[in-house]
Structures are given as structure tokens and as C-alpha cells.
Motif scaffolding. Structure first.
Motif, PDB file in Angstrom:
ATOM      1  N   GLY A  49      44.320  41.901  33.386  1.00 38.35           N
ATOM      2  CA  GLY A  49      43.190  42.651  33.920  1.00 38.35           C
ATOM      3  C   GLY A  49      42.134  41.739  34.518  1.00 38.35           C
ATOM      4  N   GLU A  50      40.949  42.292  34.747  1.00 41.46           N
ATOM      5  CA  GLU A  50      39.856  41.500  35.311  1.00 41.46           C
ATOM      6  C   GLU A  50      39.233  40.621  34.235  1.00 41.46           C
ATOM      7  OE1 GLU A  50      37.988  39.427  37.389  1.00 41.46           O
ATOM      8  OE2 GLU A  50      38.773  41.071  38.626  1.00 41.46           O
ATOM      9  N   THR A  51      38.999  39.366  34.587  1.00 43.58           N
ATOM     10  CA  THR A  51      38.497  38.376  33.622  1.00 43.58           C
ATOM     11  C   THR A  51      37.097  37.873  33.953  1.00 43.58           C
ATOM     12  OG1 THR A  51      39.585  36.629  34.908  1.00 43.58           O
ATOM     13  CG2 THR A  51      40.821  37.587  33.063  1.00 43.58           C
ATOM     14  N   GLY A  52      36.568  38.283  35.083  1.00 40.63           N
ATOM     15  CA  GLY A  52      35.269  37.775  35.513  1.00 40.63           C
ATOM     16  C   GLY A  52      35.399  36.904  36.746  1.00 40.63           C
ATOM     17  N   VAL A  53      34.268  36.505  37.285  1.00 44.03           N
ATOM     18  CA  VAL A  53      34.230  35.749  38.540  1.00 44.03           C
ATOM     19  C   VAL A  53      33.613  34.376  38.285  1.00 44.03           C
ATOM     20  CG1 VAL A  53      33.300  35.672  40.879  1.00 44.03           C
ATOM     21  CG2 VAL A  53      34.111  37.839  39.925  1.00 44.03           C
ATOM     22  N   LYS A  54      34.325  33.330  38.669  1.00 44.12           N
ATOM     23  CA  LYS A  54      33.883  31.949  38.436  1.00 44.12           C
ATOM     24  C   LYS A  54      32.964  31.450  39.548  1.00 44.12           C
ATOM     25  CE  LYS A  54      35.691  27.267  37.775  1.00 44.12           C
ATOM     26  NZ  LYS A  54      36.928  26.430  37.689  1.00 44.12           N
ATOM     27  N   ALA A  55      33.306  31.796  40.810  1.00 43.50           N
ATOM     28  CA  ALA A  55      32.525  31.288  41.942  1.00 43.50           C
ATOM     29  C   ALA A  55      32.783  32.156  43.164  1.00 43.50           C
ATOM     30  CB  ALA A  55      32.888  29.833  42.244  1.00 43.50           C
ATOM     31  N   VAL A  56      31.805  32.160  44.089  1.00 41.41           N
ATOM     32  CA  VAL A  56      31.940  32.884  45.347  1.00 41.41           C
ATOM     33  C   VAL A  56      31.394  32.029  46.485  1.00 41.41           C
ATOM     34  CG1 VAL A  56      31.682  35.133  44.198  1.00 41.41           C
ATOM     35  CG2 VAL A  56      29.682  34.029  45.238  1.00 41.41           C
ATOM     36  N   GLN A  57      31.791  32.394  47.702  1.00 43.84           N
ATOM     37  CA  GLN A  57      31.237  31.772  48.904  1.00 43.84           C
ATOM     38  C   GLN A  57      31.347  32.769  50.046  1.00 43.84           C
ATOM     39  OE1 GLN A  57      33.316  28.302  50.352  1.00 43.84           O
ATOM     40  NE2 GLN A  57      31.595  27.607  51.609  1.00 43.84           N
ATOM     41  N   MET A  58      30.312  32.827  50.871  1.00 49.12           N
ATOM     42  CA  MET A  58      30.346  33.689  52.053  1.00 49.12           C
ATOM     43  C   MET A  58      29.983  32.850  53.272  1.00 49.12           C
ATOM     44  SD  MET A  58      28.278  37.211  52.884  1.00 49.12           S
ATOM     45  CE  MET A  58      28.444  37.987  54.520  1.00 49.12           C
ATOM     46  N   ILE A  59      30.856  32.890  54.280  1.00 50.91           N
ATOM     47  CA  ILE A  59      30.615  32.166  55.528  1.00 50.91           C
ATOM     48  C   ILE A  59      30.774  33.120  56.695  1.00 50.91           C
ATOM     49  CG2 ILE A  59      31.314  29.926  54.601  1.00 50.91           C
ATOM     50  CD1 ILE A  59      34.042  30.306  55.903  1.00 50.91           C
ATOM     51  N   VAL A  60      30.195  32.762  57.819  1.00 45.46           N
ATOM     52  CA  VAL A  60      30.235  33.622  58.998  1.00 45.46           C
ATOM     53  C   VAL A  60      30.538  32.785  60.239  1.00 45.46           C
ATOM     54  CG1 VAL A  60      28.618  35.290  58.009  1.00 45.46           C
ATOM     55  CG2 VAL A  60      27.742  33.381  59.358  1.00 45.46           C
ATOM     56  N   GLY A  61      30.923  33.505  61.324  1.00 51.20           N
ATOM     57  CA  GLY A  61      31.128  32.848  62.613  1.00 51.20           C
ATOM     58  C   GLY A  61      32.399  32.031  62.693  1.00 51.20           C
ATOM     59  N   ASP A  62      32.387  30.993  63.527  1.00 54.20           N
ATOM     60  CA  ASP A  62      33.581  30.181  63.756  1.00 54.20           C
ATOM     61  C   ASP A  62      34.096  29.507  62.491  1.00 54.20           C
ATOM     62  OD1 ASP A  62      33.599  30.861  66.411  1.00 54.20           O
ATOM     63  OD2 ASP A  62      32.563  29.042  67.085  1.00 54.20           O
ATOM     64  N   ALA A  63      33.202  29.340  61.506  1.00 53.35           N
ATOM     65  CA  ALA A  63      33.629  28.724  60.244  1.00 53.35           C
ATOM     66  C   ALA A  63      34.723  29.553  59.564  1.00 53.35           C
ATOM     67  CB  ALA A  63      32.431  28.569  59.307  1.00 53.35           C
ATOM     68  N   VAL A  64      34.765  30.853  59.846  1.00 52.71           N
ATOM     69  CA  VAL A  64      35.804  31.713  59.268  1.00 52.71           C
ATOM     70  C   VAL A  64      37.178  31.310  59.794  1.00 52.71           C
ATOM     71  CG1 VAL A  64      36.673  34.077  59.146  1.00 52.71           C
ATOM     72  CG2 VAL A  64      34.207  33.627  58.915  1.00 52.71           C
ATOM     73  N   TRP A  65      37.274  31.071  61.120  1.00 55.21           N
ATOM     74  CA  TRP A  65      38.557  30.674  61.702  1.00 55.21           C
ATOM     75  C   TRP A  65      38.940  29.265  61.252  1.00 55.21           C
ATOM     76  CZ3 TRP A  65      39.467  35.276  62.415  1.00 55.21           C
ATOM     77  CH2 TRP A  65      38.669  36.140  63.176  1.00 55.21           C
ATOM     78  N   GLU A  66      37.953  28.385  61.138  1.00 55.87           N
ATOM     79  CA  GLU A  66      38.214  27.024  60.670  1.00 55.87           C
ATOM     80  C   GLU A  66      38.748  27.047  59.238  1.00 55.87           C
ATOM     81  OE1 GLU A  66      34.497  25.037  61.160  1.00 55.87           O
ATOM     82  OE2 GLU A  66      34.471  25.313  63.351  1.00 55.87           O
TER      83      GLU A  66
END
Length: 400
Positions: free
Chosen positions: A211-228
């Protein structure tokens, strides 16, 4: 048996607002299993926070014979001295509210919920609550809301219609399966539509082993960095191709001359989605999941996952019928109806709480320039429902 008495606590009640989607179905019914179903519920009171042009609250009250009250407490007590309803809908989506520095709409869901809790505490009785969509823009507030429900012993059902809508194909991952990686694609703005996409992905991955155990880390990026990030292997192009293969609404040449196209293989995806966003989530058990918001390239919400010992990815589209009448809302109304009938939420509120935290932390990451953000406060653990809850052949109840 007397019909259950229902109070509706709303931000606005207008054409195509969430209040109309849900409250109207409790007033007139909705299709279920090939029949017209009328819930054994009577809407007896309404509180509405704002009344913009096109307000329907007064007209609905006059037509269906319920009262509109000036405060939440009065709506729950129906003008009397004690709690006088058997269930509550809190529907705070849409309306004129400010945004904070992270771009989150400051809907007063927490304040509305706490006003109900105050009545429960004062009157010594509580009833089931449906809280539409996200619990709050704030994870800390979401934690407090769930803690209130546990402390006072009342069920809460929350969240989006996407986890319970039809799926094309009708995919349900096996309970206790081994998921190696998962990816979701979606469309729309933040922090409204990304919430839908994150919760749709969560309803699939919660079925993994443990099942779900929790979240250790997240990151959100936008723009050309997504394709990179894709070129660097941060997300699987195989899963992206599988998810895109389930889309019924590719843009670009498909709109222009009707041809089918390989969005990923031809590079059209990068050309069309000029402002993509990627949400990277690392779970405590090691699972890594990704949401890609691809405005301009697609119009669907699609999921793909790689399961251990499975040669091909598993993928599906979360089907959204036309607007109006937004028929997929009836799938969620049937779950709310079930909670009011049984006193038990068929869907764990911890799913919504998990997504509440993911989205809040991801938007903090974005605000800080796309940094990877450790999330030691996000240790929400829960198990998926054993029985499938979405509309379709996999579910015993709502199959229309």
C-alpha cells in the motif's frame, strides 16, 4: 425508513459549478446501472458563500423546498438549536477567492470543514461529510481535518471524480502488485487540474504491495527542463508512449487534417506542449512516479505503469464524458450516496490527504526554483480498497 437529511455547504451554486454537479444529483437523481436512481436523501438546507451573476441557489431552494441559511451552523441545525441533518456536502470549488504566492487558490475548505466540526463538538453528535476535491491547499490543514474526523469518529469522503470515472480500457491493477515505475499525463492549470491528475495516479499506485507508505521527496520543474529530464532518464519514455497511446484528443496535425500521429516519436509533443510541467514523486518504499502536464498537446488524463514480470506497460485513459452533463460526476455521487447509506466511506480519505501533501510540496518546490524537496512530514500510510470503486465492469455496483 425516513430519507436521510442532507445539508449542502457551498462556495457558489451556478451553472456547471461543482455544487450543481453534486447537489442537483441528490435533488433529481442520476443514472446508475442502466436505471435512473433517486438517492434516499432529502436536501433540507443550503449555505452558499458567494452569489455571483447566474446564482441558482434561490431558484433551487424555491423549486425543491429547502432553506438557504446565512451561516454554516444555521444550515446544519436547520435554524434550530441542535444538529438536524444526517450528512453534509462541502463543495468549495469555483468562486472569487485570492491566490497565494505559490499560485494556490485559497478556497475556504478548511474553514467550512472546521465550522462543521465546531457544531459537532458543541452538539455532541457528528455525521458523514463529503469534502469536494482537495482537503485544503495546505497539507498541515489537511492533516488537521483528517485528525478531526478520527477524533470525533465521523467518516470523510473527499477527492476528485477521476478515480471513479470509466477507464479506457477498463484497467484495475492487481491488489498487492509490484509496480516498478508509474507515469501520468494530464492537461490544465495548477492547482486545479494537476490535483485531478495526481489523484488519478494515486488511485492506481496505492494498489501496490504494502500500500501507500508516504512520500520521501518531491520536485516540480517546468519548461524545457521537462524534456531534458526525459533525455536524462528521469521518467520512462516507454511509459510516456504508452500513456499517450490512450489519448483520444491529440492536438496539432490531428486537429488540422485528422491524421493520426506519434506525438513522442515525431517530436510533435515538444512543439505543441510549449510550457510543460513535471512533478516527480519519490515514495518512502522507493517507488518513483511522474506526472507530466502537457497543455497544448493533449486533452486527456492517461496513466501507464510497469509491473514486475509483465512484458508490456499497463495503461488506461480516465474517461471524461462531455460537458454538460458531466456524467462522470454521477460516479462519485454514487460513492457519496453509499457513505451516507452505510456510514462508512468506500474510499480512504488518506488517498486525498496523500495528494494534498504531494501537490502542496510540489508547488513549494516550483516556488523555490524547482529544487528537490525532502518531505519528512509526509508519512501518510494506508491500504487501497479491496473492491474496485470506479465505474465499469470491474465494479459490482455502478456499472452504467
Amino acid at each position: 425508513m425516513m430519507a436521510k437529511r442532507l445539508a449542502v455547504i457551498s462556495s457558489i451554486y451556478t451553472y456547471l459549478s461543482h455544487t450543481q454537479h453534486f447537489a442537483d444529483r441528490f435533488l433529481v437523481g442520476y443514472p446508475r446501472s442502466g436505471r435512473w436512481h433517486r438517492p434516499d436523501v432529502e436536501v433540507v438546507s443550503l449555505y452558499v458563500d458567494q452569489r455571483p451573476e447566474g446564482d441558482q441557489s434561490t431558484g433551487r431552494a424555491r423549486e425543491f423546498g429547502f432553506e438557504v441559511y446565512p451561516t454554516i451552523a444555521e444550515a446544519l441545525r436547520c435554524g434550530g438549536d441542535t444538529l438536524a441533518v444526517d450528512g453534509i456536502l462541502i463543495i468549495c470549488e469555483h468562486g472569487d477567492y485570492p491566490n497565494n504566492e505559490k499560485g494556490q487558490k485559497l478556497y475556504p475548505r478548511y474553514e467550512m470543514f472546521k465550522a462543521c466540526v465546531e457544531v459537532f463538538e458543541w452538539d455532541g453528535r457528528s455525521v458523514p461529510v463529503y469534502n469536494d476535491k482537495n482537503l485544503s491547499y495546505s497539507f498541515d490543514r489537511g492533516l488537521e481535518m483528517v485528525a478531526d474526523s478520527k477524533r470525533l469518529g465521523f467518516p470523510v469522503l473527499a477527492g476528485s471524480s477521476l478515480p471513479v470515472t470509466w477507464r479506457l480500457p477498463d484497467l484495475e491493477l492487481p491488489l498487492e502488485c509490484d509496480i516498478e515505475e508509474a507515469l501520468m499525463v494530464g492537461v490544465g492549470g495548477s492547482d486545479a487540474m494537476d490535483y485531478h491528475a495526481l489523484e488519478a495516479m494515486q488511485c492506481m499506485i496505492e494498489r501496490r504491495r504494502g500500500g501507500e507508505t508516504g512520500v520521501k521527496a518531491v520536485q516540480m520543474i517546468v519548461g524545457d527542463a521537462v524534456w531534458e529530464a526525459g533525455e536524462q532518464g528521469r521518467y520512462s519514455k516507454e511509459l510516456l508512449e504508452s500513456a499517450l497511446s490512450r489519448c483520444d484528443s491529440p492536438k496539432g496535425l490531428a486537429d488540422e487534417d485528422g491524421r493520426t500521429q506519434d506525438l513522442l516519436g515525431t517530436g510533435e509533443l515538444q512543439r505543441l506542449a510549449t510550457e510543460p510541467a513535471a512533478y516527480f514523486i519519490e515514495h518512502v518504499d522507493g517507488l518513483k512516479t511522474t506526472l507530466l502536464m502537457l497543455n497544448g498537446a493533449i486533452g486527456d488524463y492517461c496513466f501507464a505503469a510497469r509491473l514486475k514480470d509483465e512484458p508490456e506497460p499497463q495503461s488506461t485513459q480516465f474517461f471524461l464524458p462531455p460537458t454538460p452533463p458531466v456524467t462522470y460526476s454521477a460516479c462519485l455521487v454514487s460513492k457519496i450516496d453509499e457513505m451516507f447509506e452505510t456510514g462508512v466511506s468506500p474510499i480512504p480519505v488518506e488517498r486525498t490527504l496523500t495528494v494534498c501533501g504531494i501537490l502542496d510540496h510540489c508547488l513549494t518546490s516550483k516556488q523555490k526554483g524547482g529544487v528537490c524537496l525532502e518531505t519528512p512530514d509526509h508519512r501518510v500510510q494506508y491500504r487501497a480498497p479491496v473492491r474496485s470503486q470506479h465505474c465499469g465492469p470491474a465494479q459490482d455496483g455502478y456499472t452504467s
